[in-house]
Design a protein around this motif. Structure first.
Motif, PDB file in Angstrom:
ATOM      1  N   ASN A   1       0.806  -1.220   0.000  1.00 50.28           N
ATOM      2  CA  ASN A   1       0.000   0.000   0.000  1.00 50.28           C
ATOM      3  C   ASN A   1       0.841   1.273   0.000  1.00 50.28           C
ATOM      4  OD1 ASN A   1      -2.094  -1.796   0.216  1.00 50.28           O
ATOM      5  ND2 ASN A   1      -2.488  -1.402   2.376  1.00 50.28           N
ATOM      6  N   HIS A   2       1.941   1.283   0.772  1.00 49.17           N
ATOM      7  CA  HIS A   2       2.717   2.519   0.934  1.00 49.17           C
ATOM      8  C   HIS A   2       4.230   2.314   0.925  1.00 49.17           C
ATOM      9  CE1 HIS A   2      -1.013   4.626   1.949  1.00 49.17           C
ATOM     10  NE2 HIS A   2      -1.291   3.613   2.748  1.00 49.17           N
ATOM     11  N   ILE A   3       4.705   1.113   1.229  1.00 46.83           N
ATOM     12  CA  ILE A   3       6.153   0.908   1.302  1.00 46.83           C
ATOM     13  C   ILE A   3       6.769   1.047  -0.087  1.00 46.83           C
ATOM     14  CG2 ILE A   3       7.996  -0.721   1.864  1.00 46.83           C
ATOM     15  CD1 ILE A   3       6.198  -1.916   3.980  1.00 46.83           C
ATOM     16  N   GLY A   4       7.814   1.841  -0.163  1.00 45.77           N
ATOM     17  CA  GLY A   4       8.452   2.110  -1.446  1.00 45.77           C
ATOM     18  C   GLY A   4       7.873   3.318  -2.155  1.00 45.77           C
ATOM     19  N   MET A   5       6.798   3.870  -1.597  1.00 49.23           N
ATOM     20  CA  MET A   5       6.247   5.112  -2.116  1.00 49.23           C
ATOM     21  C   MET A   5       6.939   6.290  -1.405  1.00 49.23           C
ATOM     22  SD  MET A   5       4.227   4.226  -4.477  1.00 49.23           S
ATOM     23  CE  MET A   5       3.442   5.800  -4.835  1.00 49.23           C
ATOM     24  N   PRO A   6       6.831   7.505  -1.959  1.00 49.35           N
ATOM     25  CA  PRO A   6       7.526   8.652  -1.358  1.00 49.35           C
ATOM     26  C   PRO A   6       7.179   8.859   0.112  1.00 49.35           C
ATOM     27  CG  PRO A   6       6.719   9.225  -3.532  1.00 49.35           C
ATOM     28  CD  PRO A   6       6.150   7.876  -3.220  1.00 49.35           C
TER      29      PRO A   6
END
Length: 367
Positions: free
Chosen positions: A255-260
């Motif tokens: 969902n969010h890991i590796g996103m800014p």
């Protein structure tokens, strides 16, 4: 754009036309929300959730009946794995109730969510709600999103560099250990819930949650140790907890890991805050069933009260809106998303290895 640095949209310093365009973009979410309301995508879908809950109850009853009827057999580990999957699906449903997606009434959603979280899944609803509400308010923002706070896994180079002891050893290898560590997530969720419920301080529903958790664990553990000898019973619980933790981790990690990651103190408008830090997982209906609607993470963050059936329809509107206003919209298939997660976690761990080897060089490099 670095995964650990998201600059706020820059407001033009001069030019009335440029300032008007910037304001139109940052205020554009109102336009999108009107389109969603006009399409009826926020309308409750009680039939869908009744069918889903009924199906999960039947699946749980069948698994428990099979557990009793099968008796002393190593085939019980297959039932343990099935229970890990079923409990995760109940957790998805509890997540939706906490977001007011199931019923029109807020208290009804809370009662249903608390029942699902405590009695069916075995975690504290109040503890999880507090944590998850903070996450939705400031996803991937340093110092404000508890989901990226320092723990057994580090999400930023700075946190990794400050890890000490056994945690430092894990941090340096966290890319390789990430999914094995997920096998322990189920146990961690249970213990964190119980610790919070016994910690002093105000917590809504503490009494009923302790009661439901006590009844749940007494019935479940009592059945397992009644049917199986001690060694096999512990193996059964290990498999069930491992599958539950891994399934939860695989569903939430993309969902969010590796996103800014948003630096502390940086201000973003609502549309940018939710879209830039979230990732969708493609795959259509099967991905929705597998991930409990979490595959539409962008739409879920923009419209957290939207029932699961409306998310796939909202995706088209959101993609069009983001394309019109130049907001990056990220979507990967599940294999790509999980690869990105491991690569990012590994990169942070790699930075930690270098920082431990030569702290001065790292400091100079960052300066």
């Amino acid at each position: 754009m670095s995964a650990t640095d998201v600059p706020a949209p820059v407001r033009p310093a001069y030019g009335a036309a440029a300032r008007a365009e910037w304001e139109r973009r940052t205020n554009s979410f109102t336009e999108l929300a009107k389109q969603v309301r006009a399409a009826g995508l926020n309308d409750r879908t009680p039939g869908f959730y009744l069918a889903l809950f009924s199906g999960l109850v039947v699946a749980l009853a069948a698994a428990l009946a099979g557990h009793v009827l099968l008796g002393e057999s190593w085939l019980q580990l297959l039932i343990a794995a099935a229970l890990g999957i079923i409990f995760t699906q109940f957790a998805f449903l509890g997540h939706e109730a906490s977001h007011r997606q199931v019923f029109a009434s807020g208290p009804a959603n809370d009662r249903f969510g608390r029942l699902l979280a405590t009695f069916f899944v075995g975690i504290s609803y109040a503890w999880w709600m507090t944590k998850h509400t903070r996450h939705h308010g400031n996803p991937n923002q340093l110092g404000r999103d508890p989901d990226i706070a320092p723990g057994w896994v580090s999400f930023t180079d700075e946190d990794a560099a400050h890890a000490t002891g056994f945690r430092a050893w894990i941090t340096r290898r966290q890319g390789w250990l990430f999914y094995p560590l997920m096998l322990l997530l189920g146990l961690d969720l249970h213990q964190a819930s119980i610790r919070r419920l016994f910690r002093p301080g105000q917590l809504q529903g503490r009494g009923i949650e302790l009661t439901l958790l006590g009844v749940r664990f007494a019935l479940y553990l009592g059945m397992v140790f009644w049917v199986l000898p001690v060694g096999m019973a512990f193996a059964f619980l290990g498999v069930q907890l491992g599958v539950f933790g891994l399934y939860m981790g695989v569903s939430f990690a993309p969902n969010h890991i590796g996103m800014p990651i948003v630096p502390h103190g940086v201000k973003l408008d609502f549309l940018d805050k939710q879209v830039l830090t979230s990732r969708n997982v493609s795959g259509g209906w099967w991905a929705t069933a597998l991930m409990g609607g979490l595959n539409y993470q962008i739409e879920h963050h923009l419209f957290p009260g939207m029932p699961r059936p409306g998310l796939r329809h909202a995706r088209r509107l959101v993609r069009q809106h983001c394309a019109r206003y130049g907001v990056p919209y990220v979507e990967n298939d599940l294999g790509e998303a999980l690869t990105i997660v491991v690569r990012y976690i590994n990169d942070v761990g790699w930075a930690a290895r270098h920082s431990f080897m030569c702290p001065a060089a790292v400091s100079i490099g960052r300066g």
